[in-house]
Scaffold this active site. Sequence first.
Site, PDB file in Angstrom:
ATOM      1  CD  GLU A  86      -2.739   0.987   2.573  1.00  0.00           C
ATOM      2  OE1 GLU A  86      -3.367   1.999   2.873  1.00  0.00           O
ATOM      3  OE2 GLU A  86      -2.722  -0.038   3.285  1.00  0.00           O
TER       4      GLU A  86
ATOM      5  NE  ARG B  33       3.499  -7.989  10.943  1.00  0.00           N
ATOM      6  CZ  ARG B  33       2.909  -7.396   9.891  1.00  0.00           C
ATOM      7  NH1 ARG B  33       2.006  -8.017   9.186  1.00  0.00           N
ATOM      8  NH2 ARG B  33       3.204  -6.158   9.572  1.00  0.00           N
TER       9      ARG B  33
ATOM     10  CE  LYS C 113       2.837   0.340   5.223  1.00  0.00           C
ATOM     11  NZ  LYS C 113       2.383   0.040   3.848  1.00  0.00           N
TER      12      LYS C 113
HETATM   13  P1  ATP Z   1       2.400  -1.913   8.140  1.00  0.00           P
HETATM   14  O1  ATP Z   1       1.631  -2.731   9.118  1.00  0.00           O
HETATM   15  O2  ATP Z   1       3.807  -1.647   8.515  1.00  0.00           O
HETATM   16  O3  ATP Z   1       1.679  -0.678   7.705  1.00  0.00           O
HETATM   17  P2  ATP Z   1       1.410  -3.356   5.923  1.00  0.00           P
HETATM   18  O4  ATP Z   1       1.323  -4.822   6.019  1.00  0.00           O
HETATM   19  O5  ATP Z   1       0.160  -2.602   6.090  1.00  0.00           O
HETATM   20  O6  ATP Z   1       2.562  -2.851   6.874  1.00  0.00           O
HETATM   21  P3  ATP Z   1       1.609  -3.257   3.119  1.00  0.00           P
HETATM   22  O7  ATP Z   1       2.087  -2.172   2.251  1.00  0.00           O
HETATM   23  O8  ATP Z   1       0.178  -3.599   3.085  1.00  0.00           O
HETATM   24  O9  ATP Z   1       2.075  -2.904   4.583  1.00  0.00           O
HETATM   25  O10 ATP Z   1       2.490  -4.562   2.901  1.00  0.00           O
HETATM   26  C1  ATP Z   1       2.848  -5.054   1.651  1.00  0.00           C
HETATM   27  C2  ATP Z   1       3.227  -6.493   1.798  1.00  0.00           C
HETATM   28  O11 ATP Z   1       4.313  -6.650   2.717  1.00  0.00           O
HETATM   29  C3  ATP Z   1       2.080  -7.310   2.315  1.00  0.00           C
HETATM   30  O12 ATP Z   1       1.960  -8.467   1.522  1.00  0.00           O
HETATM   31  C4  ATP Z   1       2.482  -7.651   3.723  1.00  0.00           C
HETATM   32  O13 ATP Z   1       1.982  -8.898   4.078  1.00  0.00           O
HETATM   33  C5  ATP Z   1       4.001  -7.628   3.662  1.00  0.00           C
HETATM   34  N1  ATP Z   1       4.575  -7.284   4.957  1.00  0.00           N
HETATM   35  C6  ATP Z   1       4.374  -6.150   5.659  1.00  0.00           C
HETATM   36  N2  ATP Z   1       5.026  -6.188   6.840  1.00  0.00           N
HETATM   37  C7  ATP Z   1       5.670  -7.382   6.885  1.00  0.00           C
HETATM   38  C8  ATP Z   1       6.499  -8.033   7.850  1.00  0.00           C
HETATM   39  N3  ATP Z   1       6.817  -7.458   9.020  1.00  0.00           N
HETATM   40  N4  ATP Z   1       6.973  -9.261   7.551  1.00  0.00           N
HETATM   41  C9  ATP Z   1       6.673  -9.835   6.382  1.00  0.00           C
HETATM   42  N5  ATP Z   1       5.898  -9.289   5.441  1.00  0.00           N
HETATM   43  C10 ATP Z   1       5.383  -8.075   5.674  1.00  0.00           C
HETATM   44 MG    MG Z   2      -1.518  -3.132   4.754  1.00  0.00          MG
END
Ligand code: ATP
Ligand code: MG
Length: 569
Positions: free
Chosen positions: A46, A271, A281
């Site tokens: 995102e 994760r 984020k």
């Molecule tokens: P945040 O919680 O930090 O905002 P998010 O999961 O909302 O992170 P996205 O941009 O939606 O961020 O993530 C893109 C991809 O990265 C998704 O497929 C998510 O599953 C993966 N991802 C995000 N954080 C992790 C993590 N700590 N370990 C492994 N994969 C991750």
């Molecule tokens: Mg997300």
Amino acid sequence: MNIPSSDIDKLTGEAGGAPVNFIRTIIDEDLRSGKHKTIVTRFPPEPNGYLHIGHAKSICLNFGLARDYGGRCHLRFDDTNPVKEETEYIESIKDSVRWLGFDWGEHQYNASDYFEQLYQWAEELIVKGKAYVDDLSAEEIRAYRGTLTEPGKESPYRNRTPEENLDLFRRMRAGEFPDGSRVLRAKIDMASPNMNLRDPVMYRILHAAHPHTGTAWCVYPMYDYAHGQSDSIEGITHSICTLEFEDHRPLYDWFLEALEIYRPRQIEFARLNLGYTVMSKRKLLELVREKLVDGWDDPRMPTIVGMRRRGYTPEAIRAFCDRIGVGRSDSWIDMGVLEECVREDLNEKAPRAMAVLNPIRLVIEDYPEGKTEEFEALNHPNDPAMGTRMVPFSREIFIEADDFMEDPPKGYFRLSPGREVRLRYACIVKCTGVVKDEATGRIVEVRCSHDPLSRGGSASDGRKVKGTIHWVSAPHSVSAEVRLYDRLFSVPQPGSDREGPDWKSFLNPDSLRTLTDCRLEPALAAAAAGSRFQFERQGYFVADGADSRPGAPVFNRVVTLRDSWAKTK
Ligand code: ATP
Ligand code: MG
């Protein structure tokens, strides 16, 4: 579960090559059985922030699988939420994926590319009696939803006819209604034990311009409605996501089945949680906004841009992601595991150099004033191909202040009055005295006599000299600022529930120590931004990409030579 570095190798099977994991086992089976001829994965960020090391795990996994199986990996921006996304983030995400060494080729997509198709499918669900327009307010919807222990309550608008729903939904799209006045919901089961299936919202009204679609839309799909269908449209074979989406999978499958379209297989993995930092984020943004760090690329940040500026290499980050492996149980990885990967990579790659971070002047009394010699120094102790360089030497040099002790404890093999030490590459010096500041009593100068080195590096008469220290010639040295970085937080899990809402109070006050007037060997004056060195006996350092100027370099400490943190704990 906490995994210390020593156990990691046991977890991931053989070193080198692709580590076996449960996702590869699934893919092997799907290819063997003929279910798929090739694989298609995707990384779906995102664009609402910069990528962090957790994303790197997902990137290495998805792009790595595509690479190893000769398939492809799409980069898809999940831009369903019009108000949050920014172009700055999109560019930085692309840059970070490329820097990590991956390439999506022509397969860059946006969830917003599918808005029209998603809308048509929503109408289809309405016609099939599987979706309805609800006039309840957001709070009412929440209240009607029930709890984990109580079933939800059906909305009074749930049994509108498909004709009425279609008419209302089209008028929602046409902009007839204000924000928040109506939503489109899937008609599933208000009593489902899975809360995600209690008639989730598919569309909300939002009169907001979208970075890609402009003002074409005033209804926007929810992530849960858009995600599975986007995977389906792109023909994703293995849709890999983190464990928190496990409970959403029945919903994604429900949509795909109701629409009778291609159904990718979703696979969830744990994760990455990394110690002594935060990765959400939202929290990272807070640190940036409140100027608690020096931007997204502050070298202490767990962001890709931060690690890059810190001097980490993409190879080290990829090695880390391989080493921690992919599993299904939540675990915390020690920061030391990442640092060890950086050390291993830089040990091979980084040329050696001499730098004195906390200098004290040493005068060689029996060395002629004005004389300069040059000694040949190895750029790498084990890699002759990296060559040698000439290092100037003169009567006055700098050594580290803590390489001299006036009153040394037993077992101190560096310099002290009456004792000898080897100056790397140059000669042996014997301390004949010190000069002190009259007012403070502080030692300002160490006085020595010297003795040349024989060919093998021992004393000319073969006597033993135990210690070897680094040095730089005072008149030839370059003054530099050096930044010593340490962990951003002083507790292992600052962002976890255990630590509560006060996570910012756990910022490590010593995460940055700036040293000025460090003394470097002259060759380092010309170090290109981003070039990395091992400062002998000190650690790995990188010429800072933002603040270095020609002739006035700034170096960041990438990582110490050994895990000093493990010792102090
Ligand atoms: P945040 O919680 O930090 O905002 P998010 O999961 O909302 O992170 P996205 O941009 O939606 O961020 O993530 C893109 C991809 O990265 C998704 O497929 C998510 O599953 C993966 N991802 C995000 N954080 C992790 C993590 N700590 N370990 C492994 N994969 C991750
Ligand atoms: Mg997300």
